[in-house]
Design a protein around this motif. Structure first.
Motif, PDB file in Angstrom:
ATOM      1  N   ASN A 143      23.138  22.267  40.037  1.00 20.53           N
ATOM      2  CA  ASN A 143      23.655  23.389  39.173  1.00 20.53           C
ATOM      3  C   ASN A 143      25.143  23.007  38.853  1.00 20.53           C
ATOM      4  N   ALA A 144      25.811  22.464  39.959  1.00 20.68           N
ATOM      5  CA  ALA A 144      27.272  22.308  39.607  1.00 20.68           C
ATOM      6  C   ALA A 144      27.314  21.163  38.629  1.00 20.68           C
ATOM      7  N   LEU A 145      26.461  20.340  38.623  1.00 22.07           N
ATOM      8  CA  LEU A 145      26.385  19.066  37.625  1.00 22.07           C
ATOM      9  C   LEU A 145      26.099  19.718  36.331  1.00 22.07           C
ATOM     10  N   ALA A 146      25.089  20.595  36.302  1.00 22.90           N
ATOM     11  CA  ALA A 146      24.883  21.146  34.795  1.00 22.90           C
ATOM     12  C   ALA A 146      25.931  21.843  34.157  1.00 22.90           C
ATOM     13  N   GLU A 147      27.061  22.169  34.933  1.00 22.93           N
ATOM     14  CA  GLU A 147      28.157  22.849  34.570  1.00 22.93           C
ATOM     15  C   GLU A 147      29.114  21.891  33.503  1.00 22.93           C
ATOM     16  N   ASN A 148      29.109  20.561  33.666  1.00 23.67           N
ATOM     17  CA  ASN A 148      29.743  19.749  33.242  1.00 23.67           C
ATOM     18  C   ASN A 148      29.580  20.008  31.464  1.00 23.67           C
ATOM     19  N   SER A 149      30.698  20.133  31.077  1.00 24.56           N
ATOM     20  CA  SER A 149      30.904  20.604  29.586  1.00 24.56           C
ATOM     21  C   SER A 149      30.650  19.261  28.642  1.00 24.56           C
ATOM     22  N   GLN A 158      19.219  34.980  44.710  1.00 21.54           N
ATOM     23  CA  GLN A 158      20.550  35.171  43.940  1.00 21.54           C
ATOM     24  C   GLN A 158      20.931  33.852  43.313  1.00 21.54           C
ATOM     25  N   ASN A 159      20.717  32.818  43.855  1.00 24.07           N
ATOM     26  CA  ASN A 159      21.156  31.402  43.351  1.00 24.07           C
ATOM     27  C   ASN A 159      20.193  31.078  42.341  1.00 24.07           C
ATOM     28  N   ARG A 160      19.024  31.375  42.255  1.00 24.63           N
ATOM     29  CA  ARG A 160      17.941  31.181  41.345  1.00 24.63           C
ATOM     30  C   ARG A 160      18.352  32.001  40.100  1.00 24.63           C
ATOM     31  N   ALA A 161      18.596  33.211  40.443  1.00 21.08           N
ATOM     32  CA  ALA A 161      19.085  34.159  39.142  1.00 21.08           C
ATOM     33  C   ALA A 161      20.162  33.644  38.544  1.00 21.08           C
ATOM     34  N   VAL A 162      20.945  32.916  39.120  1.00 25.44           N
ATOM     35  CA  VAL A 162      22.387  32.541  38.364  1.00 25.44           C
ATOM     36  C   VAL A 162      21.590  31.411  37.410  1.00 25.44           C
ATOM     37  N   TYR A 214      18.748  30.766  36.299  1.00 27.78           N
ATOM     38  CA  TYR A 214      18.102  31.590  35.354  1.00 27.78           C
ATOM     39  C   TYR A 214      18.801  32.107  33.933  1.00 27.78           C
ATOM     40  N   ARG A 215      19.966  32.745  34.712  1.00 33.63           N
ATOM     41  CA  ARG A 215      21.043  33.350  33.661  1.00 33.63           C
ATOM     42  C   ARG A 215      21.551  32.199  32.642  1.00 33.63           C
ATOM     43  N   ASP A 216      21.797  31.068  33.631  1.00 32.29           N
ATOM     44  CA  ASP A 216      22.514  29.949  32.945  1.00 32.29           C
ATOM     45  C   ASP A 216      21.631  29.346  31.887  1.00 32.29           C
ATOM     46  N   LEU A 217      20.319  29.244  32.312  1.00 37.65           N
ATOM     47  CA  LEU A 217      19.441  28.657  31.355  1.00 37.65           C
ATOM     48  C   LEU A 217      19.141  29.677  30.045  1.00 37.65           C
ATOM     49  N   GLY A 218      19.420  30.899  30.343  1.00 40.49           N
ATOM     50  CA  GLY A 218      19.205  31.897  29.224  1.00 40.49           C
ATOM     51  C   GLY A 218      20.380  31.752  28.199  1.00 40.49           C
ATOM     52  N   ILE A 219      21.480  31.544  28.542  1.00 38.98           N
ATOM     53  CA  ILE A 219      22.611  31.333  28.057  1.00 38.98           C
ATOM     54  C   ILE A 219      22.502  30.046  27.029  1.00 38.98           C
ATOM     55  N   LEU A 220      22.152  28.943  27.646  1.00 43.80           N
ATOM     56  CA  LEU A 220      21.738  27.837  27.157  1.00 43.80           C
ATOM     57  C   LEU A 220      20.680  27.846  25.874  1.00 43.80           C
ATOM     58  N   LYS A 221      19.603  28.451  26.355  1.00 47.70           N
ATOM     59  CA  LYS A 221      18.632  28.606  25.281  1.00 47.70           C
ATOM     60  C   LYS A 221      18.894  29.507  24.161  1.00 47.70           C
ATOM     61  N   GLY A 222      19.762  30.536  24.410  1.00 52.32           N
ATOM     62  CA  GLY A 222      19.977  31.730  23.648  1.00 52.32           C
ATOM     63  C   GLY A 222      21.035  31.708  22.678  1.00 52.32           C
ATOM     64  N   THR A 223      21.863  30.572  22.746  1.00 50.05           N
ATOM     65  CA  THR A 223      23.141  30.166  21.902  1.00 50.05           C
ATOM     66  C   THR A 223      22.627  29.586  20.656  1.00 50.05           C
ATOM     67  N   ILE A 225      16.595  38.729  36.145  1.00 47.81           N
ATOM     68  CA  ILE A 225      16.830  40.192  36.288  1.00 47.81           C
ATOM     69  C   ILE A 225      16.054  40.498  37.432  1.00 47.81           C
ATOM     70  N   ALA A 226      14.676  39.882  37.363  1.00 45.66           N
ATOM     71  CA  ALA A 226      13.774  40.003  38.303  1.00 45.66           C
ATOM     72  C   ALA A 226      14.552  39.623  39.814  1.00 45.66           C
ATOM     73  N   ASP A 227      15.132  38.496  39.728  1.00 41.73           N
ATOM     74  CA  ASP A 227      15.581  37.887  40.983  1.00 41.73           C
ATOM     75  C   ASP A 227      16.758  38.731  41.617  1.00 41.73           C
ATOM     76  N   TYR A 228      17.741  39.085  40.510  1.00 34.60           N
ATOM     77  CA  TYR A 228      18.852  40.035  40.951  1.00 34.60           C
ATOM     78  C   TYR A 228      18.212  41.359  41.707  1.00 34.60           C
ATOM     79  N   GLU A 229      17.112  41.984  41.030  1.00 36.31           N
ATOM     80  CA  GLU A 229      16.377  43.245  41.604  1.00 36.31           C
ATOM     81  C   GLU A 229      15.983  42.922  42.865  1.00 36.31           C
ATOM     82  N   LYS A 230      15.387  41.530  43.242  1.00 32.71           N
ATOM     83  CA  LYS A 230      14.796  41.083  44.443  1.00 32.71           C
ATOM     84  C   LYS A 230      16.097  41.262  45.595  1.00 32.71           C
ATOM     85  N   VAL A 231      17.318  40.637  45.376  1.00 34.34           N
ATOM     86  CA  VAL A 231      18.391  40.689  46.095  1.00 34.34           C
ATOM     87  C   VAL A 231      18.619  41.896  46.391  1.00 34.34           C
TER      88      VAL A 231
END
Length: 220
Positions: free
Chosen positions: A116-122, A155-159, A161-170, A189-195
């Motif tokens: 996930n850290a590697l995926a943040e490389n611009s 929590q980390n899986r939610a992050v 999924y969110r990052d994937l949503g941002i990537l696919k939704g741009t 959202i489901a994972d955040y609700e689980k937390v």
């Protein structure tokens, strides 16, 4: 020889403690009971306990390839690499751990965090980022299958999924796909609700949950 930082001992400890504190606590307790036969592993253990992760990497790398089939030593190497910020090598090392020990939830967790850290490389292409995020999600899911009551995994899986949503939704990118972005946000959202089912008072998660819903609802 057993110097494992993961598995049953970690799962028995309370949720919410930092992964670093858990790892060092377990390592300290076991290091007091026995010593590894390989002097480089012993030096690596000592450096790790001292918080000198780069020195730990140096010593543990010298222990390879002799100890390459020992998932416990490989875990120490991956953990030291992760804490040193070498996420690519850490992901590789933790990949070797899970190949040797398929039930090591903590190795899947750190492998996912490193990728996930590697995926943040611009500088990476969107296609490569998506590939990394998909591997991250797969590893968190494997960890959850092993340890279904660990809130930090959701929590980390939610992050991710969110990052994937941002990537696919741009809009305007080669990865754009509104349907896939919506699905990713819904899973976040489901994972955040689980937390929150573990601790409903967590303001940080409440905030992230609201953000994920806003991102989803504002997709174009």
């Amino acid at each position: 020889m057993n110097i494992k930082i993961g598995n049953k001992q970690l799962r028995s400890l309370k949720l919410g403690m930092s992964a670093l504190a858990l790892a060092l606590m377990t390592l300290t307790a076991q290091a007091q009971q026995q010593e590894h036969s390989n002097p480089n592993v012993r030096l690596g253990q000592k450096a790790l306990l001292d918080g000198d992760f780069k020195a730990a990497v140096t010593h543990l790398e010298k222990a390879m390839p002799t100890e390459s089939k020992d998932p416990d030593v490989m875990y120490l190497l991956g953990y030291s690499q992760f804490q040193s910020g070498d996420f690519q090598k850490a992901a590789s090392s933790f990949g070797k751990v899970v190949a040797l020990d398929v039930k090591n939830a903590n190795a899947y967790y750190y492998k996912a965090k490193a990728n996930n850290a590697l995926a943040e490389n611009s500088k990476l292409s969107n296609a490569k980022k998506e590939e990394l995020l998909q591997s991250v999600l797969a590893d968190y899911t494997k960890a959850i299958a092993i340890n279904a009551n660990d809130a930090k995994l959701y929590q980390n899986r939610a992050v991710a999924y969110r990052d994937l949503g941002i990537l696919k939704g741009t809009t305007g990118t080669e990865n754009y796909n509104k349907a896939e972005a919506t699905a990713a946000y819904n899973k976040a959202i489901a994972d955040y609700e689980k937390v929150l089912s573990y601790d409903a008072a967590r303001k940080d998660i409440q905030t992230e949950l609201k953000k994920a819903k806003v991102y989803r609802d504002n997709l174009k």
